[in-house]
Design an enzyme around this catalytic site. Structure first.
Site, PDB file in Angstrom:
ATOM      1  N   TRP A   1     -37.250  -9.575  39.034  1.00  0.00           N
ATOM      2  CA  TRP A   1     -36.296 -10.605  38.629  1.00  0.00           C
ATOM      3  C   TRP A   1     -35.640 -10.254  37.299  1.00  0.00           C
ATOM      4  O   TRP A   1     -36.241  -9.577  36.463  1.00  0.00           O
ATOM      5  CB  TRP A   1     -37.003 -11.957  38.479  1.00  0.00           C
ATOM      6  CG  TRP A   1     -37.711 -12.447  39.703  1.00  0.00           C
ATOM      7  CD1 TRP A   1     -39.055 -12.545  39.884  1.00  0.00           C
ATOM      8  CD2 TRP A   1     -37.108 -12.932  40.916  1.00  0.00           C
ATOM      9  NE1 TRP A   1     -39.341 -13.055  41.128  1.00  0.00           N
ATOM     10  CE2 TRP A   1     -38.165 -13.306  41.789  1.00  0.00           C
ATOM     11  CE3 TRP A   1     -35.790 -13.090  41.354  1.00  0.00           C
ATOM     12  CZ2 TRP A   1     -37.933 -13.818  43.057  1.00  0.00           C
ATOM     13  CZ3 TRP A   1     -35.565 -13.602  42.614  1.00  0.00           C
ATOM     14  CH2 TRP A   1     -36.629 -13.970  43.454  1.00  0.00           C
TER      15      TRP A   1
ATOM     16  N   GLU B   1     -34.272 -32.881  61.151  1.00  0.00           N
ATOM     17  CA  GLU B   1     -34.477 -32.921  59.698  1.00  0.00           C
ATOM     18  C   GLU B   1     -35.792 -33.625  59.359  1.00  0.00           C
ATOM     19  O   GLU B   1     -36.516 -33.197  58.447  1.00  0.00           O
ATOM     20  CB  GLU B   1     -33.300 -33.630  59.028  1.00  0.00           C
ATOM     21  CG  GLU B   1     -31.970 -32.905  59.177  1.00  0.00           C
ATOM     22  CD  GLU B   1     -32.055 -31.447  58.748  1.00  0.00           C
ATOM     23  OE1 GLU B   1     -32.485 -31.189  57.611  1.00  0.00           O
ATOM     24  OE2 GLU B   1     -31.716 -30.566  59.558  1.00  0.00           O
TER      25      GLU B   1
ATOM     26  N   TRP C   1     -37.079 -24.134  48.736  1.00  0.00           N
ATOM     27  CA  TRP C   1     -36.756 -23.054  47.795  1.00  0.00           C
ATOM     28  C   TRP C   1     -37.213 -21.705  48.341  1.00  0.00           C
ATOM     29  O   TRP C   1     -36.502 -20.696  48.235  1.00  0.00           O
ATOM     30  CB  TRP C   1     -37.389 -23.323  46.422  1.00  0.00           C
ATOM     31  CG  TRP C   1     -36.472 -24.086  45.522  1.00  0.00           C
ATOM     32  CD1 TRP C   1     -36.457 -25.430  45.298  1.00  0.00           C
ATOM     33  CD2 TRP C   1     -35.394 -23.546  44.749  1.00  0.00           C
ATOM     34  NE1 TRP C   1     -35.443 -25.753  44.434  1.00  0.00           N
ATOM     35  CE2 TRP C   1     -34.774 -24.623  44.076  1.00  0.00           C
ATOM     36  CE3 TRP C   1     -34.901 -22.253  44.541  1.00  0.00           C
ATOM     37  CZ2 TRP C   1     -33.672 -24.447  43.224  1.00  0.00           C
ATOM     38  CZ3 TRP C   1     -33.809 -22.081  43.700  1.00  0.00           C
ATOM     39  CH2 TRP C   1     -33.205 -23.157  43.054  1.00  0.00           C
TER      40      TRP C   1
ATOM     41  N   TRP D   1     -38.550 -31.155  60.012  1.00  0.00           N
ATOM     42  CA  TRP D   1     -38.738 -30.139  58.968  1.00  0.00           C
ATOM     43  C   TRP D   1     -39.528 -30.695  57.791  1.00  0.00           C
ATOM     44  O   TRP D   1     -40.346 -30.004  57.179  1.00  0.00           O
ATOM     45  CB  TRP D   1     -37.390 -29.598  58.504  1.00  0.00           C
ATOM     46  CG  TRP D   1     -36.854 -28.529  59.403  1.00  0.00           C
ATOM     47  CD1 TRP D   1     -35.744 -28.580  60.188  1.00  0.00           C
ATOM     48  CD2 TRP D   1     -37.441 -27.226  59.627  1.00  0.00           C
ATOM     49  NE1 TRP D   1     -35.597 -27.409  60.884  1.00  0.00           N
ATOM     50  CE2 TRP D   1     -36.617 -26.558  60.563  1.00  0.00           C
ATOM     51  CE3 TRP D   1     -38.572 -26.578  59.135  1.00  0.00           C
ATOM     52  CZ2 TRP D   1     -36.894 -25.274  61.005  1.00  0.00           C
ATOM     53  CZ3 TRP D   1     -38.846 -25.291  59.580  1.00  0.00           C
ATOM     54  CH2 TRP D   1     -38.017 -24.659  60.505  1.00  0.00           C
TER      55      TRP D   1
ATOM     56  N   TRP E   1     -37.213 -17.936  41.950  1.00  0.00           N
ATOM     57  CA  TRP E   1     -37.027 -19.216  42.630  1.00  0.00           C
ATOM     58  C   TRP E   1     -37.894 -20.315  42.028  1.00  0.00           C
ATOM     59  O   TRP E   1     -37.545 -21.494  42.077  1.00  0.00           O
ATOM     60  CB  TRP E   1     -37.319 -19.085  44.133  1.00  0.00           C
ATOM     61  CG  TRP E   1     -38.691 -18.579  44.471  1.00  0.00           C
ATOM     62  CD1 TRP E   1     -39.077 -17.289  44.661  1.00  0.00           C
ATOM     63  CD2 TRP E   1     -39.881 -19.361  44.649  1.00  0.00           C
ATOM     64  NE1 TRP E   1     -40.421 -17.206  44.946  1.00  0.00           N
ATOM     65  CE2 TRP E   1     -40.932 -18.468  44.949  1.00  0.00           C
ATOM     66  CE3 TRP E   1     -40.147 -20.736  44.600  1.00  0.00           C
ATOM     67  CZ2 TRP E   1     -42.238 -18.906  45.185  1.00  0.00           C
ATOM     68  CZ3 TRP E   1     -41.455 -21.167  44.833  1.00  0.00           C
ATOM     69  CH2 TRP E   1     -42.479 -20.250  45.123  1.00  0.00           C
TER      70      TRP E   1
ATOM     71  N   ASN F   1     -27.378 -32.220  50.531  1.00  0.00           N
ATOM     72  CA  ASN F   1     -28.280 -31.227  51.128  1.00  0.00           C
ATOM     73  C   ASN F   1     -27.639 -29.850  51.308  1.00  0.00           C
ATOM     74  O   ASN F   1     -28.268 -28.811  51.061  1.00  0.00           O
ATOM     75  CB  ASN F   1     -28.802 -31.725  52.482  1.00  0.00           C
ATOM     76  CG  ASN F   1     -27.698 -32.041  53.475  1.00  0.00           C
ATOM     77  OD1 ASN F   1     -27.033 -33.063  53.349  1.00  0.00           O
ATOM     78  ND2 ASN F   1     -27.482 -31.189  54.461  1.00  0.00           N
TER      79      ASN F   1
END
Length: 292
Positions: free
Chosen positions: A134, A104, A210, A107, A187, A169
């Protein structure tokens, strides 16, 4: 991720002797420390959770990190954002105890590198996905923001965010997937709302995650991967501990009644019916993304 781990050496996490350089800072007259309200944050009654990175938590992290109803995460994100803990310090605590937790942290570093080398975060990393058709329905977006979609885990997550400035998370992935792939809302709308609300907001992680959920990013989840909110809540909040905490309308219902996709008991309890059908919207999302 594999390449990062191959190149990493423990010496890279050694503490930087910043105290030796404090004399280089410019001297100014003393001023009282500003409050969160002074610097533009909402007054969060719940406060910022204390950092948790003890050996027991790290040893169980791979199992507990996805369970929002238990204390199974380190709560380090806000501390990292404001610099009240060093990422090197967290790496040192992690070495030899939790590969999952180290992943983590990796990342987080990865998304920072992506932002540095590819700073155009206002559009999809994969340009083809800027052409997605969209819906962008303002009323549906408001329902998502306020936690009244009729999907218990989604609503619990959004209500936690609005009340505390944080969100578990696992639940962040569920609510993001719901916005993009059930409601077909850009998004970037969700990214901007998180940026307004999150105490742990960092542009690199927010944008990167995202885009991962939306399927538009550099190392994205495939566009055809769509989280099923019903399966997610049954798998990760089976006894509805998290849901009942943040959606009090459902406090007196059994887990079976809360997980029931038809929702008769939930509706009788004063909770809204699901605003859309998972299967129908998943098919439509796949059609629109697949057309690209």
């Amino acid at each position: 991720g594999r390449k990062w781990m191959q190149l990493f050496r423990p010496g890279m996490a050694e503490a930087f002797p910043s105290e030796q350089h404090l004399h280089r800072l410019a001297r100014t007259r003393s001023l009282p420390a500003p409050s969160l309200a002074d610097i533009g944050f909402l007054d969060m009654a719940h406060g910022v959770p204390a950092l948790r990175s003890d050996p027991a938590l790290l040893a169980n992290y791979a199992r507990t990190r996805d369970l929002p109803g238990v204390i199974g995460t380190s709560a380090a994100s806000t501390h990292l954002r404001f610099g009240t803990v060093s990422v090197r310090e967290l790496v040192r605590r992690t070495l030899g105890s939790s590969t999952s937790y180290l992943n983590e942290l990796m990342w987080r570093e990865f998304f920072m590198q992506i932002l540095w080398h590819f700073p155009h975060t206002d559009r999809a990393f994969k340009p083809a996905y800027d052409r997605i058709e969209w819906r962008n329905d303002p009323a549906q977006f408001s329902a998502w923001c306020e936690g009244r979609t009729g999907y218990p885990m989604v609503d619990a997550g959004m209500r936690e965010l609005n009340a505390t400035g944080l969100m578990h998370n696992r639940v962040r992935m569920v609510v993001a997937s719901f916005l993009v792939k059930h409601l077909l809302i850009d998004w970037r709308w969700g990214e901007a709302y998180f940026a307004q609300r999150l105490l742990d907001f960092e542009l690199s992680s927010n944008n990167g995650n995202w885009q991962w959920v939306a399927g538009t990013g550099c190392d994205a989840s495939p566009w055809f991967r769509i989280f099923n909110p019903w399966i997610q809540q049954e798998k990760f909040d089976a006894e509805c501990v998290y849901i009942k905490k943040w959606v009090p309308e459902l406090a007196d219902l059994s887990p079976k009644e809360i997980h029931d996709t038809q929702g008769a008991a939930r509706i009788l309890a004063g909770y809204p019916a699901p605003m859309c059908d998972h299967k129908t919207e998943a098919q439509e999302t796949k059609r629109r993304f697949g057309a690209l």
